[in-house]
Design a protein around this motif. Structure first.
Motif, PDB file in Angstrom:
ATOM      1  N   THR A 162     -59.706 -21.280 -74.820  1.00 51.76           N
ATOM      2  CA  THR A 162     -60.042 -21.495 -73.360  1.00 51.76           C
ATOM      3  C   THR A 162     -59.407 -20.342 -72.530  1.00 51.76           C
ATOM      4  OG1 THR A 162     -60.462 -23.526 -73.921  1.00 51.76           O
ATOM      5  CG2 THR A 162     -59.905 -23.031 -71.579  1.00 51.76           C
ATOM      6  N   ILE A 163     -59.459 -19.657 -72.160  1.00 51.02           N
ATOM      7  CA  ILE A 163     -59.339 -18.064 -70.964  1.00 51.02           C
ATOM      8  C   ILE A 163     -59.125 -19.000 -69.422  1.00 51.02           C
ATOM      9  CG2 ILE A 163     -59.312 -15.818 -69.721  1.00 51.02           C
ATOM     10  CD1 ILE A 163     -61.225 -15.589 -72.009  1.00 51.02           C
ATOM     11  N   ASP A 164     -57.581 -18.712 -69.222  1.00 58.66           N
ATOM     12  CA  ASP A 164     -57.077 -19.401 -68.084  1.00 58.66           C
ATOM     13  C   ASP A 164     -57.399 -18.472 -66.841  1.00 58.66           C
ATOM     14  OD1 ASP A 164     -55.999 -20.695 -65.639  1.00 58.66           O
ATOM     15  OD2 ASP A 164     -53.948 -21.084 -67.305  1.00 58.66           O
ATOM     16  N   PHE A 165     -58.091 -18.293 -66.168  1.00 54.28           N
ATOM     17  CA  PHE A 165     -58.681 -17.308 -64.919  1.00 54.28           C
ATOM     18  C   PHE A 165     -57.718 -17.311 -64.329  1.00 54.28           C
ATOM     19  CE2 PHE A 165     -63.173 -17.978 -68.078  1.00 54.28           C
ATOM     20  CZ  PHE A 165     -63.109 -16.836 -67.977  1.00 54.28           C
ATOM     21  N   VAL A 166     -57.571 -18.470 -63.673  1.00 52.76           N
ATOM     22  CA  VAL A 166     -56.712 -18.589 -61.965  1.00 52.76           C
ATOM     23  C   VAL A 166     -55.730 -18.151 -63.051  1.00 52.76           C
ATOM     24  CG1 VAL A 166     -55.421 -19.886 -60.801  1.00 52.76           C
ATOM     25  CG2 VAL A 166     -57.712 -21.112 -62.231  1.00 52.76           C
ATOM     26  N   ALA A 167     -54.574 -17.760 -63.818  1.00 56.07           N
ATOM     27  CA  ALA A 167     -53.241 -16.869 -63.875  1.00 56.07           C
ATOM     28  C   ALA A 167     -53.689 -16.325 -64.083  1.00 56.07           C
ATOM     29  CB  ALA A 167     -53.200 -17.805 -66.182  1.00 56.07           C
ATOM     30  N   ILE A 168     -55.364 -15.188 -64.420  1.00 58.91           N
ATOM     31  CA  ILE A 168     -55.853 -13.883 -64.593  1.00 58.91           C
ATOM     32  C   ILE A 168     -56.074 -13.919 -62.944  1.00 58.91           C
ATOM     33  CG2 ILE A 168     -57.679 -12.376 -64.894  1.00 58.91           C
ATOM     34  CD1 ILE A 168     -57.480 -14.179 -67.163  1.00 58.91           C
ATOM     35  N   TYR A 169     -56.156 -14.088 -62.406  1.00 58.45           N
ATOM     36  CA  TYR A 169     -56.612 -14.120 -60.968  1.00 58.45           C
ATOM     37  C   TYR A 169     -55.337 -14.107 -60.198  1.00 58.45           C
ATOM     38  CZ  TYR A 169     -58.182 -14.408 -56.189  1.00 58.45           C
ATOM     39  OH  TYR A 169     -58.727 -14.010 -54.653  1.00 58.45           O
ATOM     40  N   ARG A 170     -54.191 -15.007 -60.629  1.00 56.15           N
ATOM     41  CA  ARG A 170     -52.793 -14.536 -59.847  1.00 56.15           C
ATOM     42  C   ARG A 170     -52.540 -13.249 -60.344  1.00 56.15           C
ATOM     43  NH1 ARG A 170     -51.486 -20.785 -60.340  1.00 56.15           N
ATOM     44  NH2 ARG A 170     -52.747 -21.544 -58.410  1.00 56.15           N
ATOM     45  N   GLN A 171     -52.365 -13.065 -61.507  1.00 60.26           N
ATOM     46  CA  GLN A 171     -51.807 -11.593 -61.884  1.00 60.26           C
ATOM     47  C   GLN A 171     -52.131 -10.709 -61.197  1.00 60.26           C
ATOM     48  OE1 GLN A 171     -52.509 -12.155 -66.286  1.00 60.26           O
ATOM     49  NE2 GLN A 171     -50.642 -13.398 -67.012  1.00 60.26           N
ATOM     50  N   GLU A 172     -53.742 -10.511 -61.611  1.00 60.33           N
ATOM     51  CA  GLU A 172     -53.949  -9.526 -60.389  1.00 60.33           C
ATOM     52  C   GLU A 172     -53.754  -9.632 -59.212  1.00 60.33           C
ATOM     53  OE1 GLU A 172     -56.639  -6.097 -60.113  1.00 60.33           O
ATOM     54  OE2 GLU A 172     -56.034  -7.470 -61.325  1.00 60.33           O
ATOM     55  N   LEU A 173     -53.622 -10.165 -58.066  1.00 59.41           N
ATOM     56  CA  LEU A 173     -53.018 -10.300 -56.945  1.00 59.41           C
ATOM     57  C   LEU A 173     -51.774  -9.809 -57.164  1.00 59.41           C
ATOM     58  CD1 LEU A 173     -54.716 -13.251 -55.615  1.00 59.41           C
ATOM     59  CD2 LEU A 173     -55.266 -11.602 -54.991  1.00 59.41           C
ATOM     60  N   ALA A 174     -50.706 -10.327 -58.062  1.00 61.21           N
ATOM     61  CA  ALA A 174     -49.022 -10.046 -57.981  1.00 61.21           C
ATOM     62  C   ALA A 174     -48.952  -8.335 -57.870  1.00 61.21           C
ATOM     63  CB  ALA A 174     -48.505 -10.703 -58.952  1.00 61.21           C
ATOM     64  N   ARG A 175     -50.219  -7.675 -59.646  1.00 60.26           N
ATOM     65  CA  ARG A 175     -50.641  -6.289 -59.828  1.00 60.26           C
ATOM     66  C   ARG A 175     -50.613  -6.121 -58.575  1.00 60.26           C
ATOM     67  NH1 ARG A 175     -53.648  -2.278 -60.932  1.00 60.26           N
ATOM     68  NH2 ARG A 175     -54.956  -3.623 -60.019  1.00 60.26           N
ATOM     69  N   ARG A 176     -51.652  -6.105 -58.160  1.00 64.12           N
ATOM     70  CA  ARG A 176     -52.300  -5.171 -56.174  1.00 64.12           C
ATOM     71  C   ARG A 176     -50.929  -5.313 -55.559  1.00 64.12           C
ATOM     72  NH1 ARG A 176     -58.689  -6.658 -55.051  1.00 64.12           N
ATOM     73  NH2 ARG A 176     -59.373  -6.212 -57.403  1.00 64.12           N
ATOM     74  N   GLN A 177     -50.334  -6.336 -55.469  1.00 68.64           N
ATOM     75  CA  GLN A 177     -49.399  -6.473 -54.228  1.00 68.64           C
ATOM     76  C   GLN A 177     -48.354  -5.941 -54.506  1.00 68.64           C
ATOM     77  OE1 GLN A 177     -48.010 -10.286 -54.179  1.00 68.64           O
ATOM     78  NE2 GLN A 177     -50.161 -11.310 -52.325  1.00 68.64           N
ATOM     79  N   ALA A 178     -47.512  -5.861 -56.296  1.00 73.22           N
ATOM     80  CA  ALA A 178     -46.932  -4.521 -56.685  1.00 73.22           C
ATOM     81  C   ALA A 178     -47.221  -3.366 -56.225  1.00 73.22           C
ATOM     82  CB  ALA A 178     -46.438  -5.396 -58.103  1.00 73.22           C
ATOM     83  N   ALA A 179     -48.587  -3.018 -56.175  1.00 77.67           N
ATOM     84  CA  ALA A 179     -48.829  -1.923 -56.015  1.00 77.67           C
ATOM     85  C   ALA A 179     -48.930  -1.364 -54.901  1.00 77.67           C
ATOM     86  CB  ALA A 179     -50.011  -1.564 -56.914  1.00 77.67           C
ATOM     87  N   ALA A 180     -49.677  -1.910 -54.044  1.00 76.58           N
ATOM     88  CA  ALA A 180     -49.677  -2.112 -52.650  1.00 76.58           C
ATOM     89  C   ALA A 180     -47.973  -2.065 -52.259  1.00 76.58           C
ATOM     90  CB  ALA A 180     -49.701  -2.854 -51.396  1.00 76.58           C
ATOM     91  N   ALA A 181     -47.353  -2.330 -52.473  1.00 76.64           N
ATOM     92  CA  ALA A 181     -45.613  -2.095 -52.403  1.00 76.64           C
ATOM     93  C   ALA A 181     -45.489  -1.096 -52.785  1.00 76.64           C
ATOM     94  CB  ALA A 181     -45.075  -2.902 -52.564  1.00 76.64           C
ATOM     95  N   ALA A 182     -45.288  -0.574 -54.140  1.00 70.89           N
ATOM     96  CA  ALA A 182     -44.230   0.991 -54.163  1.00 70.89           C
ATOM     97  C   ALA A 182     -45.258   1.858 -53.503  1.00 70.89           C
ATOM     98  CB  ALA A 182     -44.739   1.357 -56.085  1.00 70.89           C
ATOM     99  N   ALA A 183     -46.871   1.836 -52.921  1.00 71.50           N
ATOM    100  CA  ALA A 183     -47.077   2.634 -52.598  1.00 71.50           C
ATOM    101  C   ALA A 183     -46.984   2.805 -50.872  1.00 71.50           C
ATOM    102  CB  ALA A 183     -48.968   3.177 -52.281  1.00 71.50           C
ATOM    103  N   ALA A 184     -46.436   1.902 -50.630  1.00 71.60           N
ATOM    104  CA  ALA A 184     -46.117   1.711 -48.739  1.00 71.60           C
ATOM    105  C   ALA A 184     -44.148   2.505 -48.728  1.00 71.60           C
ATOM    106  CB  ALA A 184     -45.197   0.628 -48.546  1.00 71.60           C
ATOM    107  N   PRO A 185     -44.798   3.293 -47.536  1.00 70.06           N
ATOM    108  CA  PRO A 185     -43.387   4.396 -47.352  1.00 70.06           C
ATOM    109  C   PRO A 185     -42.523   3.760 -46.928  1.00 70.06           C
ATOM    110  CG  PRO A 185     -44.975   4.624 -45.484  1.00 70.06           C
ATOM    111  CD  PRO A 185     -45.706   3.744 -46.219  1.00 70.06           C
ATOM    112  N   ALA A 186     -40.985   4.369 -47.291  1.00 70.67           N
ATOM    113  CA  ALA A 186     -40.023   3.784 -47.502  1.00 70.67           C
ATOM    114  C   ALA A 186     -39.313   3.903 -45.688  1.00 70.67           C
ATOM    115  CB  ALA A 186     -38.806   4.489 -48.302  1.00 70.67           C
ATOM    116  N   PRO A 187     -38.823   2.572 -45.590  1.00 67.97           N
ATOM    117  CA  PRO A 187     -38.419   3.385 -44.212  1.00 67.97           C
ATOM    118  C   PRO A 187     -37.596   3.482 -44.097  1.00 67.97           C
ATOM    119  CG  PRO A 187     -37.851   1.201 -45.066  1.00 67.97           C
ATOM    120  CD  PRO A 187     -38.645   1.206 -45.873  1.00 67.97           C
ATOM    121  N   ALA A 188     -37.508   4.435 -41.758  1.00 71.13           N
ATOM    122  CA  ALA A 188     -36.422   5.521 -42.514  1.00 71.13           C
ATOM    123  C   ALA A 188     -34.926   5.451 -42.488  1.00 71.13           C
ATOM    124  CB  ALA A 188     -37.173   6.341 -41.306  1.00 71.13           C
ATOM    125  N   GLU A 189     -34.280   6.420 -42.354  1.00 68.95           N
ATOM    126  CA  GLU A 189     -32.347   5.347 -42.572  1.00 68.95           C
ATOM    127  C   GLU A 189     -32.153   6.369 -41.332  1.00 68.95           C
ATOM    128  OE1 GLU A 189     -30.198   5.276 -46.089  1.00 68.95           O
ATOM    129  OE2 GLU A 189     -31.845   4.931 -47.041  1.00 68.95           O
TER     130      GLU A 189
END
Length: 173
Positions: A145-172
């Motif tokens: 049996t496939i846990d579709f809830v876990a797959i959904y959560r993993q995909e959300l986490a992957r997208r959030q990490a990709a969005a965070a990596a693509a966001a420009p770093a704040p200027a110092e």
């Protein structure tokens, strides 16, 4: 009697506050694409082999019309020999379902499409994989049996990490 009258007027107000009832109908389901490459048979290898099986699951959903959505459950299955690592078979399956869905709030539609709809398709996908692997000369592969809830959560986490990596770093300063 006044109490009964008060109860009767309160019930319709409560009913009006309840969210609409979720309705889901499977309009159609079908194999969109499938391939089974029996590498072991092509190479003429025979005998007992201990398989090491990997299964990758991907999901896709799109709106087709008002209240009608297409959900695709994509499986990539590869079986390799545990001893030598040679590929025994490779199976790819895209199984789609057309769903009429109503009563789901817009903010909950995405998880509904990628969790509940694949759950409805999975028993049919499991049967196809079992039949094809058996017909290919292997013991039937009965997917866990496939846990579709876990797959959904993993995909959300992957997208959030990709969005965070693509966001420009704040200027110092």
């Amino acid at each position: 009697m006044a109490e009964n009258g008060a109860d009767q007027t309160a019930q319709p107000a409560e009913a009006a506050q309840q969210p609409p009832q979720v309705q889901m109908n499977i309009l159609n389901q079908f194999v969109r694409d499938m391939s089974f490459e029996n590498v072991m048979a092509q190479k003429g290898i025979s005998g007992e082999v201990q398989p090491d099986i990997s299964v990758q699951v991907n999901l896709d959903a799109r709106k087709r019309a008002d209240d009608v959505f297409e959900v695709i459950l994509k499986l990539n299955i590869e079986s390799k020999s545990k001893a030598g690592g040679e590929v025994l078979f490779v199976m790819e399956l895209d199984y789609a379902g057309l769903f009429r869905i109503s009563g789901v709030p817009e903010e909950q539609m995405h998880p509904f499409l990628l969790i509940e709809c694949p759950r409805m398709l999975f028993p049919f996908v499991r049967r196809i994989v079992s039949d094809v692997t058996r017909d290919g000369g292997y013991p039937p592969l009965n997917l866990d049996t496939i846990d579709f809830v876990a797959i959904y959560r993993q995909e959300l986490a992957r997208r959030q990490a990709a969005a965070a990596a693509a966001a420009p770093a704040p200027a110092e300063n």
